[in-house]
Design a protein around this motif. Structure first.
Motif, PDB file in Angstrom:
ATOM      1  N   ASP A   1       1.011  -1.227   0.067  1.00 15.33           N
ATOM      2  CA  ASP A   1       0.147  -0.044  -0.077  1.00 15.33           C
ATOM      3  C   ASP A   1       0.823   1.320   0.045  1.00 15.33           C
ATOM      4  O   ASP A   1       2.096   1.105   0.220  1.00 15.33           O
ATOM      5  CB  ASP A   1      -1.017   0.043   1.201  1.00 15.33           C
ATOM      6  N   GLY A   2       0.578   2.314  -0.461  1.00 15.61           N
ATOM      7  CA  GLY A   2       1.402   3.680  -0.443  1.00 15.61           C
ATOM      8  C   GLY A   2       0.305   4.815  -0.918  1.00 15.61           C
ATOM      9  O   GLY A   2      -0.783   4.628  -1.199  1.00 15.61           O
ATOM     10  N   PHE A   3       0.919   5.942  -0.827  1.00 12.15           N
ATOM     11  CA  PHE A   3       0.141   7.020  -0.925  1.00 12.15           C
ATOM     12  C   PHE A   3       1.150   8.092  -1.364  1.00 12.15           C
ATOM     13  O   PHE A   3       2.326   8.271  -0.970  1.00 12.15           O
ATOM     14  CB  PHE A   3      -0.798   7.487  -0.128  1.00 12.15           C
ATOM     15  N   ASP A   4       0.548   9.283  -2.126  1.00  9.74           N
ATOM     16  CA  ASP A   4       1.293  10.579  -2.135  1.00  9.74           C
ATOM     17  C   ASP A   4       0.373  11.699  -1.719  1.00  9.74           C
ATOM     18  O   ASP A   4      -0.821  11.241  -1.118  1.00  9.74           O
ATOM     19  CB  ASP A   4       1.946  10.700  -3.478  1.00  9.74           C
ATOM     20  N   ARG A   5       0.501  12.902  -2.188  1.00  7.83           N
ATOM     21  CA  ARG A   5      -0.473  14.069  -1.792  1.00  7.83           C
ATOM     22  C   ARG A   5      -1.865  13.695  -2.395  1.00  7.83           C
ATOM     23  O   ARG A   5      -2.692  14.040  -1.722  1.00  7.83           O
ATOM     24  CB  ARG A   5       0.256  15.386  -2.525  1.00  7.83           C
TER      25      ARG A   5
ATOM     26  N   SER B   1      -3.754  -7.805  -8.478  1.00  5.28           N
ATOM     27  CA  SER B   1      -4.834  -7.051  -8.614  1.00  5.28           C
ATOM     28  C   SER B   1      -4.822  -5.720  -7.657  1.00  5.28           C
ATOM     29  O   SER B   1      -3.752  -5.738  -6.834  1.00  5.28           O
ATOM     30  CB  SER B   1      -6.184  -7.755  -7.943  1.00  5.28           C
ATOM     31  N   GLY B   2      -5.336  -4.604  -7.840  1.00  5.79           N
ATOM     32  CA  GLY B   2      -5.015  -3.482  -7.107  1.00  5.79           C
ATOM     33  C   GLY B   2      -6.084  -2.271  -7.489  1.00  5.79           C
ATOM     34  O   GLY B   2      -7.113  -2.616  -8.085  1.00  5.79           O
ATOM     35  N   ARG B   3      -5.842  -1.387  -6.741  1.00  7.34           N
ATOM     36  CA  ARG B   3      -6.745  -0.251  -7.009  1.00  7.34           C
ATOM     37  C   ARG B   3      -6.061   1.236  -6.501  1.00  7.34           C
ATOM     38  O   ARG B   3      -5.026   1.214  -5.889  1.00  7.34           O
ATOM     39  CB  ARG B   3      -8.025  -0.276  -6.234  1.00  7.34           C
ATOM     40  N   VAL B   4      -6.299   2.199  -7.195  1.00  9.95           N
ATOM     41  CA  VAL B   4      -5.991   3.530  -6.929  1.00  9.95           C
ATOM     42  C   VAL B   4      -7.143   4.314  -6.611  1.00  9.95           C
ATOM     43  O   VAL B   4      -8.197   4.358  -7.608  1.00  9.95           O
ATOM     44  CB  VAL B   4      -5.000   4.101  -8.290  1.00  9.95           C
TER      45      VAL B   4
END
Length: 108
Positions: free
Chosen positions: A45-49, A98-101
């Motif tokens: 999992d990850g994130f940016d602004r 699999s994944g999602r954004v």
């Protein structure tokens, strides 16, 4: 990964190398389980602004034992956050990804 018939999750530092996931570990539970129960799920999992993401890989895990391959991985400089020595390498060969954004909502 399952340990003693229980599903469990382990945090690991990892790399993606030639379409496989590799991580360092030490002799013990994780290493023993991937040699007995090869089928694993791996999540990042990850994130940016502005957005966040989650990716799940289901695949087969195996210890990497060829010295030339281990030496090549060692040169990549992957370090563990945990204090113990992590001198074994494991490769996860994906069967499904699999994944999602999604966009993050910012308060006005």
């Amino acid at each position: 990964m399952s340990v003693a018939e229980e599903i469990d999750i382990y945090p690991v530092n990892h790399l993606v190398v030639e379409r496989a996931i590799v991580f360092r570990t030490s002799p013990g539970t994780k290493l023993l389980e991937v040699t007995i129960h090869r089928s694993v799920a791996f999540e990042v999992d990850g994130f940016d602004r502005d957005e966040a993401f989650s990716v799940v890989v289901k695949g087969d895990a195996a210890e990497i034992e060829r010295s030339a391959e281990i030496e090549a991985l060692e040169r990549r400089g992957l370090q563990s956050w945990a204090p113990e020595v992590k001198d074994r390498w494991v490769r996860i060969t994906p069967r499904a990804v699999s994944g999602r954004v999604f966009s993050l909502v910012h308060a006005p």
